[in-house]
Design a protein around this motif. Structure first.
Motif, PDB file in Angstrom:
ATOM      1  N   GLY A 510     -11.374  19.442  -2.267  1.00 22.91           N
ATOM      2  CA  GLY A 510     -12.749  18.770  -2.272  1.00 22.91           C
ATOM      3  C   GLY A 510     -12.873  17.447  -1.671  1.00 22.91           C
ATOM      4  O   GLY A 510     -13.785  16.645  -1.580  1.00 22.91           O
ATOM      5  N   LEU A 511     -11.538  16.985  -0.955  1.00 27.36           N
ATOM      6  CA  LEU A 511     -11.326  15.935  -0.415  1.00 27.36           C
ATOM      7  C   LEU A 511     -11.326  15.973   1.172  1.00 27.36           C
ATOM      8  O   LEU A 511     -11.193  15.045   1.854  1.00 27.36           O
ATOM      9  CB  LEU A 511     -10.103  15.092  -0.771  1.00 27.36           C
ATOM     10  CG  LEU A 511      -9.734  14.543  -2.247  1.00 27.36           C
ATOM     11  CD1 LEU A 511      -8.636  14.124  -2.702  1.00 27.36           C
ATOM     12  CD2 LEU A 511     -11.096  13.706  -2.592  1.00 27.36           C
ATOM     13  N   SER A 512     -11.791  17.260   1.532  1.00 28.88           N
ATOM     14  CA  SER A 512     -11.880  17.489   2.860  1.00 28.88           C
ATOM     15  C   SER A 512     -13.139  18.340   3.211  1.00 28.88           C
ATOM     16  O   SER A 512     -13.220  19.516   3.168  1.00 28.88           O
ATOM     17  CB  SER A 512     -10.763  18.130   3.583  1.00 28.88           C
ATOM     18  OG  SER A 512      -9.484  17.604   3.362  1.00 28.88           O
ATOM     19  N   LYS A 513     -14.270  17.536   3.218  1.00 27.25           N
ATOM     20  CA  LYS A 513     -15.502  18.212   3.608  1.00 27.25           C
ATOM     21  C   LYS A 513     -15.990  17.649   4.836  1.00 27.25           C
ATOM     22  O   LYS A 513     -16.374  16.479   4.972  1.00 27.25           O
ATOM     23  CB  LYS A 513     -16.780  17.675   2.304  1.00 27.25           C
ATOM     24  CG  LYS A 513     -16.057  18.337   1.131  1.00 27.25           C
ATOM     25  CD  LYS A 513     -17.460  18.299   0.009  1.00 27.25           C
ATOM     26  CE  LYS A 513     -17.457  16.808  -0.596  1.00 27.25           C
ATOM     27  NZ  LYS A 513     -18.656  16.967  -1.390  1.00 27.25           N
ATOM     28  N   ALA A 514     -16.131  18.443   6.029  1.00 30.82           N
ATOM     29  CA  ALA A 514     -16.385  18.229   7.313  1.00 30.82           C
ATOM     30  C   ALA A 514     -15.458  17.308   7.955  1.00 30.82           C
ATOM     31  O   ALA A 514     -14.492  16.816   7.143  1.00 30.82           O
ATOM     32  CB  ALA A 514     -17.698  17.529   7.286  1.00 30.82           C
ATOM     33  N   GLU A 515     -15.334  17.293   9.342  1.00 31.70           N
ATOM     34  CA  GLU A 515     -14.413  16.491  10.254  1.00 31.70           C
ATOM     35  C   GLU A 515     -13.213  17.101  10.155  1.00 31.70           C
ATOM     36  O   GLU A 515     -12.174  16.468  10.749  1.00 31.70           O
ATOM     37  CB  GLU A 515     -14.586  15.004   9.877  1.00 31.70           C
ATOM     38  CG  GLU A 515     -16.037  14.520   9.762  1.00 31.70           C
ATOM     39  CD  GLU A 515     -16.093  13.136   9.416  1.00 31.70           C
ATOM     40  OE1 GLU A 515     -15.236  12.240   9.844  1.00 31.70           O
ATOM     41  OE2 GLU A 515     -16.818  12.680   8.515  1.00 31.70           O
TER      42      GLU A 515
END
Length: 561
Positions: A510-515
């Motif tokens: 959940g610490l990688s949302k988009a980009e």
């Protein structure tokens, strides 16, 4: 009426990747139309839909055509060191050409100078020691003099890199961009070196054209994550070399490099999974017995003698390839069998069928004529057999005893751990607490756009962004790696799946949302590492698709990096 031809599993895998990207585009747009934006205008990519061309367009097309046409042939025939240099140069040319599609200022020099980037904070760093001691006090959004978005979201290592560049007199976004591209493209070389160190040079050669035309180059030029990719790949290459050769220094430097990556980005702590894959592959290479490579029969002229019967064909030397290091060309593939190349006058050829008599001793003063070697210029062999033969090659030297191998492996691994510990001790001693920084950055992450980005979309939308960054060939490679894992845990398979495991862990956190098309570059680069799993007859076709993906994305989307 002829029945319709069935699609191969490889094509189904590529179609699945295209469908995933298409669905992510449509669902992201639907969320926006419904008043619940996913906060990425070109979802699943972070950028804006803006068809355009630029000065880099013809150069990018030229590089793509050249690599697709000549890349596989040169990768198979060039000497190793020249091949690595050529691969790095081609990768730099490809990355800069893609970046220049947006122009020099918008695509290169201005990328790292926006208010959210690292260079904004460089002038304010006058005391490095004081900056490190107080770094965590400026991470949260509402803290006094809080860092800009990218500085607050990363450990201080990357800021130190740009501060050091500035202190050397290389000011501004142009020099910072050049550094990111040059270091990022080192990953092309590092991945190939890793595969060769683990005993699979053929896989390294097969992967190089795919590494050059890596679609993720769109974000390597220019983002700091491209720099992270180059440093991470180099650290893994050093670890592989250190674990497979008697080089404690390389093992220590590899461990230190991996620890340094954790001070460039918190997420790079997941490099522990690719590092574990490297360790397992190195362990396998040291413990498995040597397996003779398939040999091409080369007729040997009969020595002068009373018999007119020609000599039987002899197998070519196992190390007769001049592009690969190894023992002298006179060595036979079977260590137990006496060498056939001798000096002086050869004994008369006879027609007997009994055991081969002992050969006379070799005179060291005279060069021995290599009666069973290949030509100095490698003949062009059928592509379908070249890679298959090379992929099965293992070191010809006899493996040491299992106990000795275990002790050496553990000692080299200990050197890597010591190297990592030294980096951690240095940064901690200078005043930066990594664990405290990580705790605070999780809070800071949800003080920004992450709190408004729906997890239900990005948990699978991230994978669509990865499919674009890694290219459609990555889906086929991944399918083949999963299938082959059941029967053969080769270095390309282990490295590919180790990187995928890191991606899955990052995605579920959940610490990688988009980009993630740029954030996951240090992991995505290892998917083309298993390009040797692709059938040789299909590789040029997949290279077309890889290049087309990068060109289409770069000309349709104005990316933010």
């Amino acid at each position: 009426m002829r029945p319709a031809a069935r699609l191969s599993p490889d094509r189904w895998a590529a179609i699945a990747a295209f469908v995933l990207v298409g669905v992510a585009v449509l669902v992201g747009a639907a969320f926006g139309w419904a008043g619940h934006p996913v906060h990425a205008p070109a979802a699943p990519l972070f950028g804006h839909f803006l068809p355009h061309v630029g000065p880099g367009t013809p150069f990018a097309l030229a590089v793509a055509v050249a690599v697709i046409h000549w890349g596989p042939v040169l990768a198979d025939r060039m000497p190793w060191r020249r091949l690595l240099l050529a691969g790095w140069v081609a990768s730099v040319a490809w990355t800069f050409a893609l970046a220049l599609v947006d122009g020099w200022q918008r695509g290169v020099a201005g990328r790292l100078t926006t208010p959210f980037e690292y260079l904004t904070e460089v002038p304010g760093v006058t005391d490095v020691h004081a900056m490190l001691r107080g770094f965590t006090g400026h991470i949260l959004l509402f803290s006094p003099d809080n860092w800009t978005t990218h500085v607050s979201g990363h450990p201080p290592g990357v800021l130190l890199v740009f501060v050091g560049l500035d202190r050397l007199g290389l000011h501004g976004g142009g020099w910072a961009a050049v550094l990111c591209v040059l270091v990022g493209c080192v990953a092309t070389v590092a991945v190939a070196v890793t595969l060769r160190a683990l005993g699979d040079e053929a896989a390294g050669r097969a992967a190089l054209p795919f590494l050059v035309l890596f679609p993720g180059a769109v974000w390597v030029g220019v983002s700091a994550d491209g720099l992270f990719m180059g440093v991470a790949a180099t650290a893994l290459a050093l670890l592989a070399v250190g674990l497979t050769r008697p080089s404690w220094w390389c093992a220590g430097l590899g461990g230190a490099g991996l620890a340094a990556c954790a001070y460039l980005s918190y997420g790079l702590i997941l490099l522990a999974l690719p590092a574990a894959a490297v360790t397992v592959a190195a362990w396998q290479r040291q413990r498995l017995p040597a397996t003779p490579a398939p040999q091409r029969l080369t007729p040997t002229p009969a020595a002068p003698g009373p018999s007119s019967e020609p000599a039987p064909p002899q197998p070519a030397s196992a190390t007769a390839d001049p592009m690969r290091p190894g023992p002298a060309a006179t060595a036979t593939a079977n260590p137990a069998r006496p060498a056939t190349a001798t000096t002086g006058t050869a004994p008369p050829a006879t027609a007997t069928t009994g055991p081969t008599p002992p050969q006379p001793a070799t005179n060291p003063a005279q060069p021995a004529p290599a009666t069973t070697t290949l030509d100095p210029v490698r003949p062009r062999r059928a592509s379908g057999t070249t890679d298959a033969a090379r992929a099965r090659r293992l070191p010809r030297a006899t493996s040491p005893a299992a106990g000795t191998t275990t002790v050496r492996q553990l000692s080299r691994l200990a050197c890597a751990v010591v190297g990592a510990a030294l980096v951690v001790a240095l940064m901690t001693g200078l005043g930066f607490d990594w664990l405290e920084g990580y705790r605070l950055v999780k809070v800071r992450y949800y003080q920004g756009l992450a709190s408004a980005r729906p997890y239900t979309y990005w948990v699978w939308g991230n994978l669509a962004a990865l499919a674009v960054s890694a290219g459609p060939a990555a889906a086929v490679i991944l399918r083949r790696a999963v299938v082959q894992l059941r029967t053969a845990r080769t270095p390309p398979v282990l490295l590919c799946l180790g990187a995928v495991a890191a991606v899955v862990a990052a995605d579920l956190s959940g610490l990688s949302k988009a980009e993630v098309e740029r954030i996951w570059l240090p992991f995505a680069i290892w998917l083309p590492a298993a390009a040797a799993l692709l059938p040789a007859r299909d590789r040029r076709t997949w290279l077309y698709w890889q290049a087309a993906t990068a060109l289409v994305v770069n000309h349709l989307v104005l990316t933010s990096w």
